[in-house]
Write a protein that holds these residues in place. Structure first.
Motif, PDB file in Angstrom:
ATOM      1  N   ASP A 117      -6.263  16.750 -22.910  1.00 58.63           N
ATOM      2  CA  ASP A 117      -6.214  18.001 -22.530  1.00 58.63           C
ATOM      3  C   ASP A 117      -6.541  18.784 -23.781  1.00 58.63           C
ATOM      4  OD1 ASP A 117      -6.079  20.263 -21.209  1.00 58.63           O
ATOM      5  OD2 ASP A 117      -3.929  20.321 -20.816  1.00 58.63           O
ATOM      6  N   ARG A 118      -6.622  20.011 -24.043  1.00 60.73           N
ATOM      7  CA  ARG A 118      -6.839  20.766 -25.100  1.00 60.73           C
ATOM      8  C   ARG A 118      -5.516  21.584 -25.133  1.00 60.73           C
ATOM      9  NH1 ARG A 118     -12.832  23.797 -24.290  1.00 60.73           N
ATOM     10  NH2 ARG A 118     -14.164  21.859 -23.877  1.00 60.73           N
ATOM     11  N   ASP A 119      -5.287  22.007 -26.385  1.00 65.53           N
ATOM     12  CA  ASP A 119      -4.039  22.880 -26.773  1.00 65.53           C
ATOM     13  C   ASP A 119      -4.346  24.189 -26.162  1.00 65.53           C
ATOM     14  OD1 ASP A 119      -1.789  22.980 -28.993  1.00 65.53           O
ATOM     15  OD2 ASP A 119      -2.835  24.744 -28.962  1.00 65.53           O
ATOM     16  N   PRO A 120      -3.230  24.664 -25.592  1.00 70.53           N
ATOM     17  CA  PRO A 120      -3.395  26.022 -24.816  1.00 70.53           C
ATOM     18  C   PRO A 120      -3.736  27.235 -25.656  1.00 70.53           C
ATOM     19  CG  PRO A 120      -1.142  25.486 -24.856  1.00 70.53           C
ATOM     20  CD  PRO A 120      -2.021  24.286 -25.555  1.00 70.53           C
ATOM     21  N   TYR A 121      -3.197  26.987 -26.934  1.00 64.83           N
ATOM     22  CA  TYR A 121      -3.611  28.291 -28.036  1.00 64.83           C
ATOM     23  C   TYR A 121      -4.635  28.161 -28.843  1.00 64.83           C
ATOM     24  CZ  TYR A 121       1.403  28.440 -26.527  1.00 64.83           C
ATOM     25  OH  TYR A 121       2.381  28.371 -25.580  1.00 64.83           O
ATOM     26  N   THR A 122      -5.189  27.027 -29.128  1.00 62.59           N
ATOM     27  CA  THR A 122      -6.378  26.927 -30.126  1.00 62.59           C
ATOM     28  C   THR A 122      -7.379  26.498 -29.111  1.00 62.59           C
ATOM     29  OG1 THR A 122      -6.138  24.362 -30.765  1.00 62.59           O
ATOM     30  CG2 THR A 122      -4.902  26.038 -31.896  1.00 62.59           C
ATOM     31  N   GLY A 123      -7.344  26.026 -27.885  1.00 58.84           N
ATOM     32  CA  GLY A 123      -8.599  25.453 -27.166  1.00 58.84           C
ATOM     33  C   GLY A 123      -9.221  24.330 -27.718  1.00 58.84           C
ATOM     34  N   ARG A 124      -8.738  23.387 -28.551  1.00 60.64           N
ATOM     35  CA  ARG A 124      -9.142  22.512 -29.115  1.00 60.64           C
ATOM     36  C   ARG A 124      -8.273  21.280 -28.852  1.00 60.64           C
ATOM     37  NH1 ARG A 124     -10.838  24.258 -35.167  1.00 60.64           N
ATOM     38  NH2 ARG A 124      -8.728  23.446 -35.037  1.00 60.64           N
ATOM     39  N   PHE A 126      -6.277  17.968 -29.713  1.00 58.22           N
ATOM     40  CA  PHE A 126      -5.314  17.256 -30.418  1.00 58.22           C
ATOM     41  C   PHE A 126      -4.892  18.177 -31.669  1.00 58.22           C
ATOM     42  CE2 PHE A 126      -8.380  14.032 -29.085  1.00 58.22           C
ATOM     43  CZ  PHE A 126      -7.728  13.368 -28.170  1.00 58.22           C
ATOM     44  N   ASP A 127      -5.140  19.596 -31.751  1.00 54.41           N
ATOM     45  CA  ASP A 127      -4.330  20.213 -32.608  1.00 54.41           C
ATOM     46  C   ASP A 127      -2.992  20.087 -32.990  1.00 54.41           C
ATOM     47  OD1 ASP A 127      -6.711  21.203 -33.987  1.00 54.41           O
ATOM     48  OD2 ASP A 127      -6.939  23.029 -32.735  1.00 54.41           O
ATOM     49  N   GLY A 128      -2.448  20.233 -31.576  1.00 50.31           N
ATOM     50  CA  GLY A 128      -0.713  20.091 -31.422  1.00 50.31           C
ATOM     51  C   GLY A 128      -0.368  18.762 -31.977  1.00 50.31           C
ATOM     52  N   TYR A 132      -1.050  21.074 -36.050  1.00 48.67           N
ATOM     53  CA  TYR A 132      -2.037  22.040 -36.327  1.00 48.67           C
ATOM     54  C   TYR A 132      -2.243  22.340 -37.746  1.00 48.67           C
ATOM     55  CZ  TYR A 132      -0.213  23.654 -31.989  1.00 48.67           C
ATOM     56  OH  TYR A 132       0.007  23.860 -30.437  1.00 48.67           O
ATOM     57  N   ARG A 133      -2.162  21.048 -38.456  1.00 51.69           N
ATOM     58  CA  ARG A 133      -2.739  21.050 -39.997  1.00 51.69           C
ATOM     59  C   ARG A 133      -4.347  21.248 -40.137  1.00 51.69           C
ATOM     60  NH1 ARG A 133      -5.303  16.207 -41.879  1.00 51.69           N
ATOM     61  NH2 ARG A 133      -5.361  14.766 -40.401  1.00 51.69           N
ATOM     62  N   LYS A 139      -6.380  30.503 -45.207  1.00 54.81           N
ATOM     63  CA  LYS A 139      -5.850  31.520 -45.038  1.00 54.81           C
ATOM     64  C   LYS A 139      -6.601  32.663 -44.217  1.00 54.81           C
ATOM     65  CE  LYS A 139      -4.555  31.626 -49.872  1.00 54.81           C
ATOM     66  NZ  LYS A 139      -4.531  32.497 -51.496  1.00 54.81           N
ATOM     67  N   GLU A 140      -7.846  32.451 -43.916  1.00 50.71           N
ATOM     68  CA  GLU A 140      -8.588  33.332 -43.058  1.00 50.71           C
ATOM     69  C   GLU A 140      -8.359  32.868 -41.525  1.00 50.71           C
ATOM     70  OE1 GLU A 140     -11.653  30.322 -44.925  1.00 50.71           O
ATOM     71  OE2 GLU A 140      -9.901  31.421 -45.555  1.00 50.71           O
ATOM     72  N   ASP A 141      -7.563  31.747 -41.264  1.00 45.90           N
ATOM     73  CA  ASP A 141      -7.439  31.277 -39.947  1.00 45.90           C
ATOM     74  C   ASP A 141      -6.432  32.289 -39.222  1.00 45.90           C
ATOM     75  OD1 ASP A 141      -9.248  29.263 -39.926  1.00 45.90           O
ATOM     76  OD2 ASP A 141      -7.523  27.747 -40.750  1.00 45.90           O
ATOM     77  N   GLU A 142      -6.769  32.793 -38.025  1.00 43.84           N
ATOM     78  CA  GLU A 142      -5.791  33.824 -37.627  1.00 43.84           C
ATOM     79  C   GLU A 142      -4.684  33.025 -36.585  1.00 43.84           C
ATOM     80  OE1 GLU A 142      -6.035  37.833 -34.716  1.00 43.84           O
ATOM     81  OE2 GLU A 142      -7.736  37.258 -35.975  1.00 43.84           O
ATOM     82  N   PHE A 143      -3.679  33.331 -36.389  1.00 45.20           N
ATOM     83  CA  PHE A 143      -2.645  32.702 -36.076  1.00 45.20           C
ATOM     84  C   PHE A 143      -2.706  32.980 -34.412  1.00 45.20           C
ATOM     85  CE2 PHE A 143       1.518  32.071 -34.102  1.00 45.20           C
ATOM     86  CZ  PHE A 143       1.624  30.735 -34.190  1.00 45.20           C
ATOM     87  N   ALA A 144      -2.879  32.104 -33.660  1.00 40.50           N
ATOM     88  CA  ALA A 144      -3.061  32.297 -32.148  1.00 40.50           C
ATOM     89  C   ALA A 144      -1.868  31.889 -31.100  1.00 40.50           C
ATOM     90  CB  ALA A 144      -4.464  31.889 -31.532  1.00 40.50           C
ATOM     91  N   GLY A 145      -1.130  31.265 -31.916  1.00 43.32           N
ATOM     92  CA  GLY A 145      -0.122  30.633 -31.099  1.00 43.32           C
ATOM     93  C   GLY A 145       0.039  29.068 -31.395  1.00 43.32           C
ATOM     94  N   ARG A 146       1.129  28.390 -31.060  1.00 48.68           N
ATOM     95  CA  ARG A 146       1.429  26.782 -31.279  1.00 48.68           C
ATOM     96  C   ARG A 146       2.595  26.542 -30.428  1.00 48.68           C
ATOM     97  NH1 ARG A 146       3.718  24.299 -36.099  1.00 48.68           N
ATOM     98  NH2 ARG A 146       4.236  22.829 -34.662  1.00 48.68           N
ATOM     99  N   CYS A 147       2.530  25.032 -30.128  1.00 49.08           N
ATOM    100  CA  CYS A 147       3.479  24.294 -29.353  1.00 49.08           C
ATOM    101  C   CYS A 147       4.417  23.668 -30.369  1.00 49.08           C
ATOM    102  CB  CYS A 147       3.118  23.238 -28.465  1.00 49.08           C
ATOM    103  SG  CYS A 147       1.833  23.826 -27.326  1.00 49.08           S
ATOM    104  N   TYR A 148       5.469  23.252 -30.060  1.00 48.46           N
ATOM    105  CA  TYR A 148       6.500  22.791 -30.953  1.00 48.46           C
ATOM    106  C   TYR A 148       7.186  21.603 -30.237  1.00 48.46           C
ATOM    107  CZ  TYR A 148       6.778  26.995 -33.372  1.00 48.46           C
ATOM    108  OH  TYR A 148       6.299  28.153 -34.160  1.00 48.46           O
ATOM    109  N   SER A 149       7.411  20.315 -31.084  1.00 48.77           N
ATOM    110  CA  SER A 149       8.002  18.965 -30.631  1.00 48.77           C
ATOM    111  C   SER A 149       9.496  19.412 -30.441  1.00 48.77           C
ATOM    112  CB  SER A 149       7.700  17.894 -31.549  1.00 48.77           C
ATOM    113  OG  SER A 149       8.711  18.189 -32.874  1.00 48.77           O
TER     114      SER A 149
END
Length: 751
Positions: A117-124, A126-128, A132-133, A139-149
């Protein structure tokens, strides 16, 4: 009738509907829009206030409401904030000293993401999992949200001053809360038969999530790999005593219930809505009736509007039987016999078993007498939750359900003992299709499958997609293309041989046999040698050694194809591909005859402007009449090439439950003679739906009569076509004439 929207709203309310909120309390809900949880909370005997997450941390607003609330609830909001500590500290300020914070949070290490499954915030993908490295590395990456462990959340809460916190694991996710487990409680049931996994992007999934829960439990990582949590931050004397919740809110208002296991040893079942309260009293009555017939049931009684039973620390019958089958088949069969006998003795017999395959008819049939709804204790099965009862019900239908639910989600059990062995053991095979249909109808209505069909298609992964995704991972792009995509390469110039004689082969013959004639079928099962499928003889694999290399092409038509691939490699066979029953392989398309539309003619110019290239119409076309003609004409006005599928006589008998007046060959010929029709095809028996038709013909539009315009099933098919770039158009129904009307007139001898 409840709509999808109504039912989905109820499903989402299940996240908190079971939670005990103190009467007269003040609740702050972090949300700036009205949603299902807001609607549920506003009906509580409490004071509710809603505010946006940004507003909740404004200094002036916090000063005005400092220490005002008993509960603060935030679900999938904190993930959108980069500086979570600011909000967690600010929310402490808003709560009373003994107040409770309830957080709904997604887990970046949830098992769904390891399943594709894709990450719900980045739409890609394995990002989570990677923390999210890659997603927010620049710097230009705009924060769209993230999950935590879980460990990250524990640290965040502790640092913000929330030292007392407890995690509840949510299955399958926050939007579809079905099963809820406190972090100090583990499931004692087979979750493979209980969980219907949901995903953010089901089209990318390559691993069956529900089948993994058993291993997660055994290895102590069930809670840390939950897809989501409800986190309760509360003083010890205010914390919930709940260990486990089952939310059955997909059933609709009348049947929706939630079952809660308390640490005190009490299990309570409550109706989710007032409409369902009467059903709980029936459940108590059903338990009493079963006990009077000598069936062991949990003590059940009504207390303060809830159906209450004691907690039982014992194996669920499903788990007990599964272990037996894996260790001692004969003992397993004896226990299944015992279970079958309990069903037969659960009620008075309305009609005895006459030995004709119909079995006994029970005066009261308890449809949920299945291993999943029982404990195994003191050498017998103890039943609970016997909510569903039908008068004068076939015992064989319940016995069939007993077997089917045991095998559901446990494919590995089939290798030990095929399910058909049990169907035969209990004399169910003669009318098995009817018994299975009764089960499907019961479950379909209970789970609101028809109303929720589109919803499930959006969030659940079907087995065919999962299998195809899994295949792609095992091969290079060139290998995958040769094995699974270009399966008809050389099929025109060589003898086509199918390897396998099961359902995959039957599906291939039904869908593609007309375009690609099959020379022979081969199979490793010697008991099938000499038999025929669709007039094609089944041979042993040694047939391939009798043919010259380059003379034939093999199509493997078996689900578990790896062993056959190795076998063919060992035999020196190199020209083979694999038929994927879930993949789209378009038929050969007959070319449009240019002579019909000479270049430069007015007709050709009109054709260029037609909205669709290929159109499709399906039907019986019995007693061909002007309504059919009008539909063909209207369709041809909109498409360059019109394909008409005609239902076979066998299909009419099965799906229409009538005998056609005109045989298939004559009906097809009449349609073929219509000048608006470019091609007539036989609709394969058992594979005649819109989806199979699209996979065969890849049309741009399916045309249908307007009498289906509001039919939910047809609307679901319309959505499927739109998802794949095609359309469905409904034409006005010719009310003055129809085949049914003509038949009625004939039968009344008025024609």
């Amino acid at each position: 009738m409840e709509t999808e929207k109504d039912i989905v709203k109820g499903i989402r309310q299940g996240l908190l509907q079971w939670y005990h909120f103190k009467e007269g309390s003040k609740i702050l809900y972090i949300k700036n829009i009205e949603d299902p949880l807001w609607e549920m909370l506003k009906n509580l005997p409490a004071e509710l206030q809603c505010v946006s997450i940004s507003r909740s941390c404004e200094e002036n607003w916090q000063r005005e409401h400092e220490g005002s609330f008993d509960y603060l609830i935030a679900v999938e909001d904190l993930e959108y904030c980069e500086h979570t500590e600011k909000y967690l500290r600010g929310w402490r300020r808003l709560l009373k000293e003994d107040g409770t914070l309830l957080l709904g949070m997604n887990n970046r290490l949830g098992i769904r993401y390891f399943c594709g499954d894709r990450d719900p915030y980045t739409g890609r993908n394995f990002d989570g999992v990677e923390g999210y490295r890659r997603a927010y590395a620049k710097k230009e990456d705009e924060f769209a949200g993230r999950c935590y462990s879980r460990s990250e959340l524990r640290d965040m809460l502790t640092e913000a001053g929330w030292r007392d916190h407890r995690f509840f694991s949510i299955l399958p996710d926050l939007q579809n809360p079905c099963l809820i487990y406190a972090e100090d409680y583990l499931p004692n049931e087979d979750l493979a038969t209980r969980v219907f996994s949901t995903y953010n992007y089901p089209d990318t999934v390559f691993l069956e999530e529900a089948s993994l829960y058993g291993s997660l439990i055994e290895n102590g990582i069930f809670h840390s790999m939950a897809n989501a949590w409800l986190i309760e931050c509360a003083p010890a004397d205010r914390a919930s005593d709940v260990l486990h919740v089952t939310c059955s809110t997909e059933r609709g208002r009348e049947k929706a219930v939630y079952t809660v296991i308390h640490r005190s040893g009490i299990v309570e079942k409550r109706a989710a809505y007032p409409e369902g309260e009467e059903r709980l009293e029936k459940l108590v009555s059903n338990s009493r009736d079963l006990a009077e017939h000598g069936i062991a049931v949990l003590e059940t009684k009504m207390e303060q509007g809830a159906c209450v039973t004691p907690y039982v620390d014992a194996e669920v019958g499903q788990v007990h039987l599964k272990k037996l089958l894996q260790t001692d088949v004969e003992c397993f069969l004896r226990e299944m016999d015992h279970f079958r006998d309990l069903i037969l003795h659960s009620s008075d017999i309305a009609e005895p078993d006459r030995g004709d395959g119909e079995g006994a008819i029970l005066r009261r049939g308890y449809l949920d007498m299945v291993p999943l709804n029982s404990f195994y204790r003191d050498g017998t099965f103890v039943f609970y939750d016997q909510e569903f009862c039908e008068e004068n019900y076939p015992a064989n239908a319940i016995i069939t359900r007993m077997i089917a639910t045991f095998y559901a989600g446990n494919v590995e059990l089939e290798k030990i003992l095929p399910i058909n062995t049990l169907f035969e053991r209990y004399g169910l095979t003669k009318h098995l299709e009817r018994w299975r249909k009764m089960e499907w109808e019961f479950l379909g209505e209970l789970r609101k499958e028809k109303e929720l069909r589109k919803y499930h298609e959006r969030y659940r992964c079907d087995g065919e997609t999962l299998n195809a995704n899994r295949q792609r991972m095992n091969y290079s792009s060139d290998e995958y293309q040769r094995l699974f995509v270009d399966i008809f390469r050389n099929a025109d110039t060589r003898k086509l041989i199918l390897f396998g004689s099961g359902n995959f082969t039957k599906r291939f013959l039904a869908l593609y046999g007309q375009d690609y004639p099959v020379y022979a079928i081969v199979d490793n099962n010697e008991q099938k040698w000499g038999q025929e499928i669709e007039g094609i003889t089944i041979h042993p694999p040694k047939l391939l050694n009798e043919l010259q290399s380059g003379e034939y092409k093999v199509l493997i038509c078996i689900k578990n194809y790896l062993s056959v691939m190795r076998q063919l490699d060992d035999m020196g066979v190199r020209e083979y591909s694999i038929f994927d029953s879930g993949k789209d392989y378009p038929r050969k398309r007959k070319p449009i005859m240019q002579s019909q539309n000479p270049a430069g003619s007015e007709t050709a110019q009109v054709a260029v402007r037609k909205k669709y290239h290929t159109g499709y119409i399906a039907g019986v076309f019995d007693l061909f009449h002007v309504g059919h003609l009008n539909m063909f004409k209207r369709a041809k006005e909109q498409c360059e090439y019109l394909i008409v599928g005609v239902v076979t006589d066998e299909g009419v008998r099965k799906y229409k439950e009538v005998e056609p007046f005109i045989p298939y060959e004559e009906r097809a010929e009449m349609v073929r003679s219509c000048r608006y029709v470019d091609e007539v095809v036989e609709i394969p028996f058992n594979f005649g739906g819109t989806r199979d038709a699209w996979r065969l013909h890849h049309f741009d539009c399916q045309f249908s009569g307007s009498d289906y315009v509001d039919d939910p099933d047809w609307l679901n098919e319309k959505e499927f076509l739109e998802k794949h770039g095609a359309e469905m158009v409904f034409f006005p129904y010719t009310e003055s004439t129809s085949s049914s009307q003509i038949k009625r007139l004939i039968e009344r001898k008025l024609m």
